[in-house]
Design a protein around this motif. Structure first.
Motif, PDB file in Angstrom:
ATOM      1  N   GLY A  79      11.182 -57.470  55.140  1.00  0.00           N
ATOM      2  CA  GLY A  79      11.144 -58.509  54.115  1.00  0.00           C
ATOM      3  C   GLY A  79       9.745 -59.002  53.851  1.00  0.00           C
ATOM      4  N   LEU A  80       9.657 -60.116  53.160  1.00  0.00           N
ATOM      5  CA  LEU A  80       8.352 -60.675  52.828  1.00  0.00           C
ATOM      6  C   LEU A  80       7.792 -61.552  53.932  1.00  0.00           C
ATOM      7  N   ASN A  81       8.631 -62.358  54.543  1.00  0.00           N
ATOM      8  CA  ASN A  81       8.207 -63.301  55.560  1.00  0.00           C
ATOM      9  C   ASN A  81       9.096 -63.062  56.775  1.00  0.00           C
ATOM     10  N   THR A  82       8.590 -62.313  57.762  1.00  0.00           N
ATOM     11  CA  THR A  82       9.484 -61.815  58.810  1.00  0.00           C
ATOM     12  C   THR A  82       9.079 -62.287  60.196  1.00  0.00           C
ATOM     13  N   MET A  83      10.090 -62.490  61.043  1.00  0.00           N
ATOM     14  CA  MET A  83       9.884 -62.811  62.448  1.00  0.00           C
ATOM     15  C   MET A  83      10.877 -62.001  63.256  1.00  0.00           C
ATOM     16  N   GLY A  84      10.380 -61.171  64.163  1.00  0.00           N
ATOM     17  CA  GLY A  84      11.283 -60.360  64.960  1.00  0.00           C
ATOM     18  C   GLY A  84      10.526 -59.423  65.871  1.00  0.00           C
ATOM     19  N   LEU A  85      11.269 -58.578  66.602  1.00  0.00           N
ATOM     20  CA  LEU A  85      10.628 -57.614  67.485  1.00  0.00           C
ATOM     21  C   LEU A  85       9.984 -56.491  66.687  1.00  0.00           C
ATOM     22  N   TRP A  86      10.703 -55.976  65.680  1.00  0.00           N
ATOM     23  CA  TRP A  86      10.164 -54.938  64.805  1.00  0.00           C
ATOM     24  C   TRP A  86      10.202 -55.481  63.391  1.00  0.00           C
ATOM     25  N   THR A  87       9.053 -55.550  62.744  1.00  0.00           N
ATOM     26  CA  THR A  87       9.006 -56.115  61.400  1.00  0.00           C
ATOM     27  C   THR A  87       8.360 -55.136  60.432  1.00  0.00           C
ATOM     28  N   LEU A  88       8.892 -55.104  59.228  1.00  0.00           N
ATOM     29  CA  LEU A  88       8.311 -54.348  58.129  1.00  0.00           C
ATOM     30  C   LEU A  88       8.097 -55.352  57.015  1.00  0.00           C
ATOM     31  N   SER A  89       6.835 -55.672  56.770  1.00  0.00           N
ATOM     32  CA  SER A  89       6.506 -56.729  55.824  1.00  0.00           C
ATOM     33  C   SER A  89       5.123 -56.456  55.248  1.00  0.00           C
ATOM     34  N   PRO A  90       4.859 -56.911  54.031  1.00  0.00           N
ATOM     35  CA  PRO A  90       3.524 -56.700  53.469  1.00  0.00           C
ATOM     36  C   PRO A  90       2.420 -57.273  54.350  1.00  0.00           C
ATOM     37  N   SER A  91       2.634 -58.441  54.931  1.00  0.00           N
ATOM     38  CA  SER A  91       1.638 -59.044  55.809  1.00  0.00           C
ATOM     39  C   SER A  91       2.310 -60.043  56.739  1.00  0.00           C
ATOM     40  N   PRO A  92       3.044 -59.570  57.763  1.00  0.00           N
ATOM     41  CA  PRO A  92       3.778 -60.489  58.621  1.00  0.00           C
ATOM     42  C   PRO A  92       2.885 -61.446  59.392  1.00  0.00           C
TER      43      PRO A  92
END
Length: 139
Positions: A79-92
């Motif tokens: 997503g755009l604003n992510t929090m987690g162990l594995w993240t896929l985001s433009p700029s987490p």
């Protein structure tokens, strides 16, 4: 409305699912509880909507194991604003960390040059209508 004793009136009120109710196979509405939940604050195995909470969450603010949302919180998050162990985001890193030298833009070149010394680099570079410390933009 008056009801006769022979024929009682049946009323059906729309209300959110209760946590004490067993989940339905497919639940739609406000706070639906089901295996597949669609709506506002859906809770279930597969949840689609605004603020979905479940194993697989798709929506605006997702909380669960697998999330694909604007703001996702869980184990595997895209997503755009992510929090987690594995993240896929433009700029987490921009979303939940305090301001750092990568994010600091100053209105004048002189201010950016002064901060560059604090960061252990030299020079400044333009960024939009402001200036950032260091000769090159960090990647």
């Amino acid at each position: 409305m008056v009801s006769s004793p022979e024929r009682p009136t049946k009323t059906r009120a729309f209300s959110p699912a209760s946590c004490s109710e067993p989940p339905k196979r497919v639940a739609i509405g406000i706070a639906p509880l089901g295996i597949v939940s669609i709506g506002i604050v859906p809770m279930g195995v597969v949840s689609i909507g605004v603020v979905p909470m479940g194993v697989v969450s798709l929506g605006v603010v997702g909380m669960g194991v697998l999330n694909a949302c604007l703001v996702g919180m869980g184990v595997a998050v895209a997503g755009l604003n992510t929090m987690g162990l594995w993240t896929l985001s433009p700029s987490p890193e921009h979303a939940h960390q305090p301001a750092s030298k990568e994010l600091t833009i100053y209105p004048s070149q002189q201010q950016a040059l002064k901060k560059a010394q604090d960061f252990g680099c030299s020079g400044a570079h333009p960024m939009g209508s402001g200036w950032m410390p260091c000769n090159e933009h960090p990647h």
